[in-house]
Write an enzyme that holds these catalytic residues in place. Structure first.
Site, PDB file in Angstrom:
ATOM      1  N   ARG A   1      40.602  28.011  78.383  1.00  0.00           N
ATOM      2  CA  ARG A   1      40.572  29.419  77.986  1.00  0.00           C
ATOM      3  C   ARG A   1      39.140  29.981  77.885  1.00  0.00           C
ATOM      4  NH1 ARG A   1      44.615  28.180  73.061  1.00  0.00           N
ATOM      5  NH2 ARG A   1      43.804  26.090  73.503  1.00  0.00           N
TER       6      ARG A   1
ATOM      7  N   GLY B   1      46.820  14.626  74.952  1.00  0.00           N
ATOM      8  CA  GLY B   1      47.093  15.129  73.614  1.00  0.00           C
ATOM      9  C   GLY B   1      46.162  14.558  72.556  1.00  0.00           C
TER      10      GLY B   1
ATOM     11  N   ASP C   1      35.772  21.530  68.429  1.00  0.00           N
ATOM     12  CA  ASP C   1      35.664  22.973  68.651  1.00  0.00           C
ATOM     13  C   ASP C   1      35.751  23.790  67.365  1.00  0.00           C
ATOM     14  OD1 ASP C   1      38.347  22.612  68.121  1.00  0.00           O
ATOM     15  OD2 ASP C   1      39.088  23.650  69.900  1.00  0.00           O
TER      16      ASP C   1
ATOM     17  N   GLU D   1      53.748  22.530  66.039  1.00  0.00           N
ATOM     18  CA  GLU D   1      52.878  23.275  66.945  1.00  0.00           C
ATOM     19  C   GLU D   1      53.482  24.632  67.260  1.00  0.00           C
ATOM     20  OE1 GLU D   1      49.683  22.475  67.930  1.00  0.00           O
ATOM     21  OE2 GLU D   1      50.139  21.135  66.279  1.00  0.00           O
TER      22      GLU D   1
ATOM     23  N   ARG E   1       2.762  32.798  74.470  1.00  0.00           N
ATOM     24  CA  ARG E   1       3.482  31.746  75.194  1.00  0.00           C
ATOM     25  C   ARG E   1       3.086  30.370  74.654  1.00  0.00           C
ATOM     26  NH1 ARG E   1       1.620  33.381  80.855  1.00  0.00           N
ATOM     27  NH2 ARG E   1       2.532  31.351  81.385  1.00  0.00           N
TER      28      ARG E   1
ATOM     29  N   LYS F   1      -1.604  32.334  76.313  1.00  0.00           N
ATOM     30  CA  LYS F   1      -0.939  31.086  76.705  1.00  0.00           C
ATOM     31  C   LYS F   1      -1.932  29.961  76.557  1.00  0.00           C
ATOM     32  CE  LYS F   1      -1.349  28.991  80.346  1.00  0.00           C
ATOM     33  NZ  LYS F   1      -1.516  28.496  81.721  1.00  0.00           N
TER      34      LYS F   1
ATOM     35  N   ASN G   1      -7.794  32.405  84.902  1.00  0.00           N
ATOM     36  CA  ASN G   1      -7.665  30.949  84.762  1.00  0.00           C
ATOM     37  C   ASN G   1      -7.172  30.252  86.019  1.00  0.00           C
ATOM     38  OD1 ASN G   1      -5.163  32.199  84.522  1.00  0.00           O
ATOM     39  ND2 ASN G   1      -4.359  30.669  83.119  1.00  0.00           N
ATOM     40  N   TYR G   2      -6.748  31.015  87.011  1.00  0.00           N
ATOM     41  CA  TYR G   2      -6.044  30.425  88.153  1.00  0.00           C
ATOM     42  C   TYR G   2      -6.780  30.753  89.445  1.00  0.00           C
ATOM     43  CZ  TYR G   2      -1.924  29.319  91.053  1.00  0.00           C
ATOM     44  OH  TYR G   2      -1.055  28.789  91.969  1.00  0.00           O
TER      45      TYR G   2
ATOM     46  N   SER H   1     -15.597  45.575  76.893  1.00  0.00           N
ATOM     47  CA  SER H   1     -14.281  45.914  77.427  1.00  0.00           C
ATOM     48  C   SER H   1     -14.237  45.632  78.918  1.00  0.00           C
ATOM     49  CB  SER H   1     -13.997  47.402  77.204  1.00  0.00           C
ATOM     50  OG  SER H   1     -13.825  47.621  75.827  1.00  0.00           O
TER      51      SER H   1
HETATM   52  C1  UD1 Z   1      45.192  21.682  67.627  1.00  0.00           C
HETATM   53  C2  UD1 Z   1      46.327  21.158  66.739  1.00  0.00           C
HETATM   54  C3  UD1 Z   1      46.874  22.330  65.912  1.00  0.00           C
HETATM   55  C4  UD1 Z   1      45.743  22.943  65.099  1.00  0.00           C
HETATM   56  C5  UD1 Z   1      44.567  23.352  65.994  1.00  0.00           C
HETATM   57  C6  UD1 Z   1      43.378  23.715  65.139  1.00  0.00           C
HETATM   58  C7  UD1 Z   1      47.494  19.276  67.757  1.00  0.00           C
HETATM   59  C8  UD1 Z   1      48.663  18.860  68.589  1.00  0.00           C
HETATM   60  N1  UD1 Z   1      47.361  20.596  67.540  1.00  0.00           N
HETATM   61  O1  UD1 Z   1      45.744  22.647  68.536  1.00  0.00           O
HETATM   62  O2  UD1 Z   1      47.891  21.867  65.040  1.00  0.00           O
HETATM   63  O3  UD1 Z   1      46.224  24.077  64.398  1.00  0.00           O
HETATM   64  O4  UD1 Z   1      44.155  22.244  66.825  1.00  0.00           O
HETATM   65  O5  UD1 Z   1      42.307  24.250  65.897  1.00  0.00           O
HETATM   66  O6  UD1 Z   1      46.750  18.432  67.318  1.00  0.00           O
HETATM   67  N2  UD1 Z   1      41.507  17.121  72.695  1.00  0.00           N
HETATM   68  C9  UD1 Z   1      41.201  15.902  73.238  1.00  0.00           C
HETATM   69  N3  UD1 Z   1      42.112  15.282  74.047  1.00  0.00           N
HETATM   70  C10 UD1 Z   1      43.324  15.816  74.298  1.00  0.00           C
HETATM   71  C11 UD1 Z   1      43.649  17.063  73.714  1.00  0.00           C
HETATM   72  C12 UD1 Z   1      42.720  17.688  72.906  1.00  0.00           C
HETATM   73  O7  UD1 Z   1      40.104  15.383  73.038  1.00  0.00           O
HETATM   74  O8  UD1 Z   1      44.088  15.175  75.022  1.00  0.00           O
HETATM   75  C13 UD1 Z   1      40.527  17.784  71.842  1.00  0.00           C
HETATM   76  C14 UD1 Z   1      40.022  19.089  72.411  1.00  0.00           C
HETATM   77  O9  UD1 Z   1      38.858  18.882  73.194  1.00  0.00           O
HETATM   78  C15 UD1 Z   1      39.720  19.902  71.163  1.00  0.00           C
HETATM   79  C16 UD1 Z   1      40.675  19.336  70.138  1.00  0.00           C
HETATM   80  O10 UD1 Z   1      41.118  18.094  70.620  1.00  0.00           O
HETATM   81  O11 UD1 Z   1      38.394  19.703  70.704  1.00  0.00           O
HETATM   82  C17 UD1 Z   1      41.871  20.254  69.901  1.00  0.00           C
HETATM   83  O12 UD1 Z   1      42.530  20.458  71.125  1.00  0.00           O
HETATM   84  P1  UD1 Z   1      43.094  21.878  71.510  1.00  0.00           P
HETATM   85  O13 UD1 Z   1      43.727  21.778  72.846  1.00  0.00           O
HETATM   86  O14 UD1 Z   1      42.105  22.933  71.292  1.00  0.00           O
HETATM   87  O15 UD1 Z   1      44.287  21.976  70.422  1.00  0.00           O
HETATM   88  P2  UD1 Z   1      44.958  23.258  69.826  1.00  0.00           P
HETATM   89  O16 UD1 Z   1      45.995  23.737  70.779  1.00  0.00           O
HETATM   90  O17 UD1 Z   1      43.947  24.230  69.396  1.00  0.00           O
HETATM   91 CA    CA Z   2      41.660  24.312  69.491  1.00  0.00          CA
END
Ligand code: UD1
Ligand code: CA
Length: 491
Positions: A19, A84, A119, A172, A350, A368, A403-404, A422
């Site tokens: 996104r 996941g 994130d 979720e 600089r 600089k 300088n150059y 001046s």
């Molecule tokens: C997730 C949670 C949700 C919560 C939200 C908060 C789950 C299933 N859902 O949803 O309940 O409200 O965060 O912000 O946990 N990531 C991995 N590997 C994967 C999937 C994700 O490392 O296979 C990491 C992503 O890089 C990210 C974090 O996990 O940093 C969350 O993933 P994201 O896809 O943003 O989850 P949300 O849909 O926001």
């Molecule tokens: Ca997220």
């Protein structure tokens, strides 16, 4: 503090962040001078965990390189496919498995494991510390950090038992019923787990959900059904757990973090005239009674000392502003500005510029790699590059340090208590001795001994009557004739 020291923190950062619509992986986007994952790792480090592992996957080489450069010693686990959050934590635990601490008392394997998402850059170390403290004090198998948010769209919802209020599950958004979607308490994505119970429960997580993924959130229901304590800790400020999924949220997080940083500065005695128009990075430091005027950006490791005034309309990166210095409408990068020095308006400093105490880099002045001694002034329209200037020297307006030579850069040295005219060119390499003067309009190509006056320009020649002969009848000729008449009448 050390009593609650977790055995491990697992940071989830394998996702692409579709996104964001970016070629840069989501967790490497920056706010306030630090990457999103950097903010999370910094907060996690405040817990002083025995182990910290970042789960990487999408653009893993780029993320690993970034971590190695800025967070040396951070371990990474590789998640080849983003199956996941539950799967990601599994990969993290597997990586730690080799060095997992010896099982502690009560048969729990290796103490508390904290999971955070890469994130959520606004998450503070204090909040993480409070979460692990609650987790330990309540003897929970899992404690989830939750928040009541105005708009819970997209987040996992916290489902509680109507009678007891206990957390029963996290559902979720995509899997939630209409009634569940109305819940405003959400999962922040931050958890404290008993490490062994987490590992056991993750093995039981299934993928029969709308996204076909292993949800970390399913661990709560699994642990609860097995009779373990599931707790929740509600954050006081829901803005802290803002998860960045797109650039609108990125900008919102930057604004919130900026507010937090400026509030901290103001509380410590810094005047910020208009916080809404001032941008500050996390590494910036201040002393009390510093004043920041509107339209100012303070970036990198910039420091503003006591009584210094910066702005308006100024951008400083990795720059030190000394006590009582004044910096107005200026851009500076890698500069050191001395005590009570004056810069601008409209100066550009600089890298490698060092202004001594009470020195001046005035209007339309660029510097600089230049060391300017105490009390020395370069007030107007000049370029000073690759130079050393002593103390209490005055450089005339519109001077250029040449300088150059087209191939290499050369150095100019000017002594103390000099007065250069001046419109001088100092053709480097060249040296002007202490107490020397140079005439206006000089092109200085040879060294000037101390105390000398150097004159290096064409002699002036006046050709009398030229206008009357060559431009007869012109306004200039008439004005000249009138001036001669008045002079003759007056004598
Ligand atoms: C997730 C949670 C949700 C919560 C939200 C908060 C789950 C299933 N859902 O949803 O309940 O409200 O965060 O912000 O946990 N990531 C991995 N590997 C994967 C999937 C994700 O490392 O296979 C990491 C992503 O890089 C990210 C974090 O996990 O940093 C969350 O993933 P994201 O896809 O943003 O989850 P949300 O849909 O926001
Ligand atoms: Ca997220």
């Amino acid at each position: 503090m050390s009593a609650n020291r977790p055995a491990a923190v697992v940071v989830l950062a394998a996702g692409e962040g579709t996104r964001m619509k970016s070629k840069t992986p989501k967790v490497l986007h920056e706010i306030a001078g630090r990457s999103l994952v950097g903010h999370v790792v910094s907060a996690a480090r405040e817990l002083e965990p025995e182990q910290l592992v970042v789960v990487v996957g999408h653009a893993s080489e780029q993320v690993e390189e970034h971590l190695a450069a800025h967070y040396a010693g951070t371990r990474t686990a590789f998640q080849a496919e983003q199956n996941g959050t539950g799967h990601a934590v599994r990969m993290g635990l597997e990586e730690l498995g080799q060095t997992w601490g010896s099982p502690q008392a009560e048969g729990s394997g290796g103490g508390t494991v904290v999971v955070v998402c890469g994130d959520t850059p606004l998450l503070s170390g204090e909040t993480l510390t409070a979460l692990t403290a609650t987790h330990t004090a309540d003897g929970n198998a899992v404690t989830v950090l939750t928040a009541e948010v105005p708009d819970s769209t997209g987040y996992g919802r916290i489902v509680r038992d109507a009678a007891t209020g206990a957390v029963t599950a996290i559902v979720e958004h995509k899997d939630a019923t209409e009634a569940e979607r109305a819940i405003r308490e959400i999962n922040s994505g931050v958890f404290a787990f008993d490490g062994q119970l987490l590992a056991d429960a993750l093995a039981k997580v299934r993928t029969d959900n709308s996204q076909g993924e292993e949800y970390l959130t399913d661990v709560l229901g699994i642990l609860r059904e097995a009779g373990h304590r599931v707790g929740a800790s509600v954050t006081a400020d829901h803005r802290e757990i803002l998860g960045i999924n797109n650039r609108v949220q990125l900008a919102e997080a930057r604004r919130l973090l900026n507010e937090r940083l400026l509030e901290r500065a103001m509380t410590a005695g810094v005047t910020v005239v208009d916080p809404a128009s001032v941008v500050v990075d996390v590494m910036v430091t201040f002393e009390r009674d510093a004043v920041i005027h509107p339209g100012t950006q303070l970036l990198g490791a910039t420091h503003v000392a006591e009584d210094a005034e910066v702005g308006p309309n100024t951008r400083l990166r990795d720059t030190v502003v000394g006590r009582g210095a004044r910096v107005d409408n200026t851009v500076a990068d890698g500069a050191v500005i001395g005590e009570a020095a004056s810069v601008g308006p409209f100066a550009y400093l600089r890298p490698g510029t060092k202004l001594g105490a009470k020195a001046k880099a005035g209007t339309y002045v660029e510097m600089k790699n230049a060391t300017i001694g105490e009390g020395t002034k370069v007030p107007h329209l000049s370029y000073v590059g690759d130079a050393t200037i002593g103390e209490y020297t005055n450089i005339g307006a519109a001077s250029v340090f040449v300088n150059y030579d087209g191939e290499a850069k050369h150095h100019t040295t000017i002594g103390s208590h000099c007065k250069t005219g001046s419109d001088n060119m100092f053709v480097a390499p060249v040296t002007v001795g202490d107490g020397a003067y140079t005439a206006a309009g000089s092109v200085i190509t040879k060294d000037v001994p101390p105390g000398s006056l150097a004159v290096a320009r064409g002699q002036q020649r006046n050709i009398e009557g030229w206008v009357a002969r060559k431009r007869p009848g012109s306004a200039a000729a008439q004005a000249a004739a009138e001036a001669v008449r008045q002079f003759n009448d007056g004598s």
